[in-house]
Design an enzyme around this catalytic site. Sequence first.
Site, PDB file in Angstrom:
ATOM      1  N   SER A 182       7.142   7.993  -4.182  1.00  0.00           N
ATOM      2  CA  SER A 182       5.704   8.152  -4.396  1.00  0.00           C
ATOM      3  C   SER A 182       5.290   9.575  -4.723  1.00  0.00           C
ATOM      4  CB  SER A 182       4.939   7.663  -3.166  1.00  0.00           C
ATOM      5  OG  SER A 182       5.332   8.404  -2.027  1.00  0.00           O
ATOM      6  N   HIS A 210       5.532   1.099  -5.045  1.00  0.00           N
ATOM      7  CA  HIS A 210       4.991   1.662  -6.290  1.00  0.00           C
ATOM      8  C   HIS A 210       5.598   1.021  -7.529  1.00  0.00           C
ATOM      9  CE1 HIS A 210       2.444   4.903  -4.768  1.00  0.00           C
ATOM     10  NE2 HIS A 210       3.291   4.929  -3.752  1.00  0.00           N
ATOM     11  N   LYS A 241      -1.680  -1.489  -3.868  1.00  0.00           N
ATOM     12  CA  LYS A 241      -1.644  -0.529  -4.976  1.00  0.00           C
ATOM     13  C   LYS A 241      -1.938  -1.278  -6.280  1.00  0.00           C
ATOM     14  CE  LYS A 241       1.492   2.238  -2.172  1.00  0.00           C
ATOM     15  NZ  LYS A 241       0.529   3.089  -1.503  1.00  0.00           N
TER      16      LYS A 241
HETATM   17  C1  LIG Z   1       6.693   4.121  -0.954  1.00  0.00           C
HETATM   18  C2  LIG Z   1       5.596   3.533  -0.122  1.00  0.00           C
HETATM   19  N1  LIG Z   1       5.882   2.538   0.735  1.00  0.00           N
HETATM   20  C3  LIG Z   1       4.939   1.973   1.504  1.00  0.00           C
HETATM   21  C4  LIG Z   1       3.630   2.392   1.436  1.00  0.00           C
HETATM   22  C5  LIG Z   1       2.617   1.758   2.325  1.00  0.00           C
HETATM   23  O1  LIG Z   1       1.869   0.803   1.634  1.00  0.00           O
HETATM   24  P1  LIG Z   1       0.414   0.417   2.139  1.00  0.00           P
HETATM   25  O2  LIG Z   1      -0.519   1.456   1.594  1.00  0.00           O
HETATM   26  O3  LIG Z   1       0.202  -0.950   1.602  1.00  0.00           O
HETATM   27  O4  LIG Z   1       0.442   0.442   3.634  1.00  0.00           O
HETATM   28  C6  LIG Z   1       3.277   3.393   0.546  1.00  0.00           C
HETATM   29  C7  LIG Z   1       1.857   3.815   0.429  1.00  0.00           C
HETATM   30  O5  LIG Z   1       1.376   4.751   0.888  1.00  0.00           O
HETATM   31  C8  LIG Z   1       4.280   3.999  -0.247  1.00  0.00           C
HETATM   32  O6  LIG Z   1       3.985   4.998  -1.074  1.00  0.00           O
END
Ligand SMILES: Cc1ncc(COP(=O)(O)O)c(C=O)c1O
Length: 393
Positions: A182, A210, A241
């Site tokens: 991310s 992502h 997302k």
């Molecule tokens: C790589 C990754 N995994 C998991 C998440 C968590 O997802 P969520 O925002 O649905 O809790 C995020 C988001 O921040 C992320 O960037």
Amino acid sequence: MRPDPLGYLANELQTLRDQSLYRPLRVLDGAQGARASVDHRSVVNLSSNNYLGLTTHPVLLERAQQALRDFGVGTGSVRTIAGTMEIHMALERRLAAFKQTEAAVVFQSGFTANAGTVSSILTRDDAIISDELNHASIIDGARLSRATIKVFPHRDAGAARRILESLPKTQRRLLITDGVFSMDGDLGALPELCALADEFGCIMMVDDAHASGVFGRDGRGTVDHFNLHGRVDVQVGTLSKAIGALGGYVAGSRALIEFLHHRARPFLFSTSHPPSVAATCLAALDVLEGEPGLIARLWDNARFFKAGLQALGFNTGVSESPITPVIVGEAATAMALSDGLFARGVFAQGIGAPTVPPGKARVRTIVTATHTRDDLQYALDMFAAVGAALGIR
Ligand SMILES: Cc1ncc(COP(=O)(O)O)c(C=O)c1O
């Protein structure tokens, strides 16, 4: 008056201010979108994960409203007691078909999907072998599991192999990577790790938060992108997302999903999604499959913007996705760039430690399918102006 037992927190906050790491929350005055009003300023928004612009898509809005009218605003229970509605089951069937797995289960967020899964499928006798840049939710899940945590340098499958060689073959081992990272926008070493998982008999897990809606056919994610169907035992995706709503899910074998029903603590001990959220996500999957032009536009925009930043001479790292960092080094510089952009109508968050390693502070940009070329050109012009004023290249 008694002394404030939380007084030390103010000192911690002052330290953050001293390190240019204190960030007040930016507040949107209206809906999330490619252009948005943030802190009462109209901006080109390069900070959201709303890759396909689905947060305000008319089909999603209509289906959410219909579900509100049909089923109410909440479920009033955790999934395992009285909080499972037919619409939750329909969404999970649909996600399983989308990911080409036997079954799927939805959690309240991507965070809880990762943390709840890793912590429940491993025990203190097991080992997790994890990319050093994996998401915080994987790290927290690993800590909760009490398994031995072995971290390999970013994308370094050779180092992962050496770790595997050092562990007893009889130990249960989980190999895990983000599909798309991310903060850098690069892809995990999934094909190489799958080969290791086959060779060493490990459980293979990917966090495609992502990648879902972005990579693979109709946004099926990196497993589809690399054609690794059947070789990744646990696929996590997020509904927060590209899907535009809220939630996370795990797709895999029926046994895995039924085990999570019984052991994943966020699933067991936290109330289920409002039915309107499930309806929104179902509508989003219809849109993904029915409007392939959206993903094509996302990628056109991503290529245009990334090339523009690179032509300006910025260090954009190793991104392979619509996430493009502008890496500047010190947190103070990243925050000055972000603030200068914001003053000129471009919202791109500055990010420093601990989210990224010290010395690698950056402004992170994410383009979406709904940005116009004018939006993106304007943002590039402002990057050029503010970057020049700060002497960044
Ligand atoms: C790589 C990754 N995994 C998991 C998440 C968590 O997802 P969520 O925002 O649905 O809790 C995020 C988001 O921040 C992320 O960037």
